[in-house]
Design an enzyme around this catalytic site. Structure first.
Site, short mmCIF file in Angstrom:
data_model
loop_
_atom_site.label_atom_id
_atom_site.label_comp_id
_atom_site.label_asym_id
_atom_site.label_seq_id
_atom_site.Cartn_x
_atom_site.Cartn_y
_atom_site.Cartn_z
N CYS A 131 39.58 127.34 33.66
CA CYS A 131 40.26 127.08 34.94
C CYS A 131 39.79 125.62 35.48
O CYS A 131 38.75 125.44 35.20
CB CYS A 131 39.99 127.98 36.02
SG CYS A 131 40.95 127.74 37.56
N CYS A 173 35.72 126.03 41.77
CA CYS A 173 35.04 127.04 42.83
C CYS A 173 33.94 127.57 42.26
O CYS A 173 33.37 127.97 41.33
CB CYS A 173 35.98 128.16 42.52
SG CYS A 173 37.57 127.91 43.03
N CYS A 179 32.52 130.69 40.52
CA CYS A 179 33.28 131.36 39.43
C CYS A 179 32.92 130.92 38.18
O CYS A 179 32.94 129.64 37.75
CB CYS A 179 34.83 131.04 39.80
SG CYS A 179 35.98 131.71 38.51
N CYS A 224 46.76 145.20 39.78
CA CYS A 224 46.61 143.66 40.09
C CYS A 224 46.69 142.56 38.74
O CYS A 224 45.45 142.90 38.00
CB CYS A 224 45.83 143.10 41.11
SG CYS A 224 46.05 141.30 41.61
N CYS A 274 49.94 140.62 42.10
CA CYS A 274 49.50 139.28 41.16
C CYS A 274 48.44 138.53 42.02
O CYS A 274 48.38 138.50 43.22
CB CYS A 274 50.56 138.49 40.92
SG CYS A 274 51.78 139.43 39.63
N CYS A 303 47.36 139.78 50.28
CA CYS A 303 46.18 140.15 50.19
C CYS A 303 45.12 138.83 50.23
O CYS A 303 45.38 138.02 49.29
CB CYS A 303 46.10 140.85 48.91
SG CYS A 303 44.12 141.29 48.23
N ARG A 306 38.95 146.24 51.64
CA ARG A 306 38.68 146.73 50.34
C ARG A 306 37.34 146.26 49.81
O ARG A 306 36.86 145.17 49.95
CB ARG A 306 39.67 146.33 49.32
CG ARG A 306 39.54 146.84 47.90
CD ARG A 306 40.69 146.48 46.89
NE ARG A 306 41.87 146.68 47.43
CZ ARG A 306 42.75 147.78 47.14
NH1 ARG A 306 42.19 148.90 46.71
NH2 ARG A 306 43.97 148.01 47.64
#
Length: 348
Positions: A84, A88, A91, A127, A160, A219, A289
């Site tokens: 990516c 972040c 991550c 997801c 997604c 979400c 969650r």
């Protein structure tokens, strides 16, 4: 609920919590269904540890009254892992850090198999996740093919998480029948520049607004323990409430090797559980969650406390590049706690 201005920060004025905060919350949240204000959330987060059980018990009452006893179960899988371009700091999938994660794609057959295995757990949500700034034409085509193949063989809602979107991409995903779109704000707006520098909190907010307008469920959550203050944690809870998400996944930082946050300490269990209670009191009707990091931060006993402290959804299995625990353990926990799994037809 009136949406808050996304520019709200921890320094902005808020109504005084007034009186004992849990007594106030019992009347305001449990009885009237009104989420706590920013200052009130902070007051909960600042409660001494000997009031943790009381806060969790109230949060559980709120969950039962405004959401019911059912638990929504979800599985996630990475369609495109690693490489990516964003930074972040938490991550391991960023291509800018020296982490052990390498770029890889999942083919459609394995995507369908992952959906089948997820459905076998009783999950209602599957997801598809990709480590990208936003989807390009290749990724959108892979998602389109994957969703079509899953729909042909598996009875499950498809969600997604593909990063920031254009309006055209939002419309495409809605047309594909994507049930819910995940795009986390990650942390409070005032703390976001300490977590990500390659894009802004506002860009994420804009994607979420488009998703909502297109009719997909929203979400949106974040990660606890990224160096934010309690004031910023309260700010984040209220900013999420202003978004009015259908689901808020709560993650707890896993200090992944090679990332800028590798040196941070794992959040403490009591601190994490008080955060769970505070977020439920800020978001009385939202699907809250348990997500990544709960095993490391809470362990088995803490996870049970969280399920009895306001949480009403759970991700089973692994979390992209981080291992979870076997889905059977979580399903056994729900059975022990006598918490029924929400049926698919209740989520449509």
């Amino acid at each position: 609920m009136t949406a808050v201005d996304p520019s709200t920060t921890a320094e902005d004025a808020a109504p005084d919590a007034g009186g004992d905060i849990l007594a106030v919350a019992r009347e305001q949240v449990l009885e009237r269904g009104e989420g706590l204000s920013q200052e009130q959330v902070l007051a909960v987060l600042q409660l001494p540890s000997d009031r943790l059980s009381e806060a969790l018990a109230l949060a559980h009452e709120v969950r039962m009254r405004h959401c019911g006893p059912e638990v929504e179960v979800e599985g996630i899988v990475s369609l495109k892992t690693g490489g990516c371009p964003e930074d972040c700091h938490f991550c391991s999938q960023s291509g800018l850090f020296e982490s052990p994660v390498r770029a890889a794609w999942l083919d459609v057959d394995r995507l369908v198999e992952a959906a089948k295995q997820t459905a076998k757990t009783g999950a209602t949500e599957f997801c598809i996740v990709a480590a990208v700034r936003g989807p390009d034409a290749k990724l959108m085509e892979q998602v389109r093919a994957g969703i079509a193949a899953i729909r042909a063989e598996v009875d499950i809602n498809v969600a997604c998480s593909l990063g920031m979107l254009t309006q055209e991409q939002v419309d495409e995903l809605a047309a594909m029948g994507v049930h819910r779109y995940n795009h986390n704000l990650e942390t409070a707006r005032s703390h976001f520049p300490e977590v990500v520098t390659t894009h802004s909190w506002e860009e994420r907010w804009e994607t979420l607004q488009m998703v909502r307008a297109a009719g997909m469920e929203v979400c949106c959550g974040g990660i606890v323990g990224m160096g934010e203050s309690l004031e910023q944690r309260a700010e984040f809870a209220v900013q999420l409430a202003g978004l009015e998400p259908d689901e808020v996944p709560l993650n707890f930082l896993i200090p992944n090797p090679g990332t800028p946050f590798a040196h941070l300490e794992v959040p403490q269990g009591a601190d994490a559980l008080m955060t769970v209670a505070a977020f439920r009191l800020a978001l009385p009707r939202t699907v809250l969650r348990f997500a990544g990091g709960r095993e490391l931060t809470l362990g088995d006993l803490g996870a049970e406390q969280g399920m009895l402290g306001g949480v009403n959804a759970i991700i089973v299995g692994n979390y992209l590049t981080n291992l979870g625990r076997p889905a059977e353990q979580d399903l056994d926990m729900l059975e022990t706690l006598k918490m029924p799994i929400k049926a698919l037809n209740d989520t449509l």
